[in-house]
Scaffold this motif. Structure first.
Motif, PDB file in Angstrom:
ATOM      1  N   UNK A  40     -32.311  28.618  49.318  1.00 46.24           N
ATOM      2  CA  UNK A  40     -31.734  28.723  47.800  1.00 46.24           C
ATOM      3  C   UNK A  40     -31.879  29.658  46.778  1.00 46.24           C
ATOM      4  N   UNK A  41     -33.473  30.437  46.571  1.00 42.73           N
ATOM      5  CA  UNK A  41     -34.287  30.906  45.245  1.00 42.73           C
ATOM      6  C   UNK A  41     -33.100  32.411  45.420  1.00 42.73           C
ATOM      7  N   UNK A  54     -32.766  32.652  41.737  1.00 41.94           N
ATOM      8  CA  UNK A  54     -32.015  32.012  40.802  1.00 41.94           C
ATOM      9  C   UNK A  54     -33.146  31.426  39.938  1.00 41.94           C
ATOM     10  N   UNK A  55     -34.236  32.525  39.301  1.00 41.45           N
ATOM     11  CA  UNK A  55     -34.460  31.966  37.838  1.00 41.45           C
ATOM     12  C   UNK A  55     -33.685  33.097  37.253  1.00 41.45           C
ATOM     13  N   UNK A  56     -33.747  34.164  37.488  1.00 39.63           N
ATOM     14  CA  UNK A  56     -32.868  35.213  36.875  1.00 39.63           C
ATOM     15  C   UNK A  56     -31.569  34.573  36.033  1.00 39.63           C
TER      16      UNK A  56
END
Length: 58
Positions: A40-41, A54-56
């Protein structure tokens, strides 16, 4: 029946639609992101195909 289907397939070939997105289309898309890997990254938009991590920020 088999021969009729073969003849029809030769003459009635389905036309492939190539979807080409411009950067403007991607910017104006109402994104709906879904995960594309098991962790799910990475997420991809179901409408335009934009990929993000996902962090963006969206």
């Amino acid at each position: 029946m088999y021969f009729i289907e073969k003849i029809l397939k030769i003459f009635l070939k389905p036309k492939k639609k190539k979807i080409k997105y411009t950067p403007q289309d991607i910017d104006t898309c109402e994104h709906l992101f879904i995960p594309i890997d098991s962790t799910g990254e990475y997420l991809a938009c179901t409408k335009c195909g934009k990929l993000i991590k996902k962090d963006e920020p969206l």
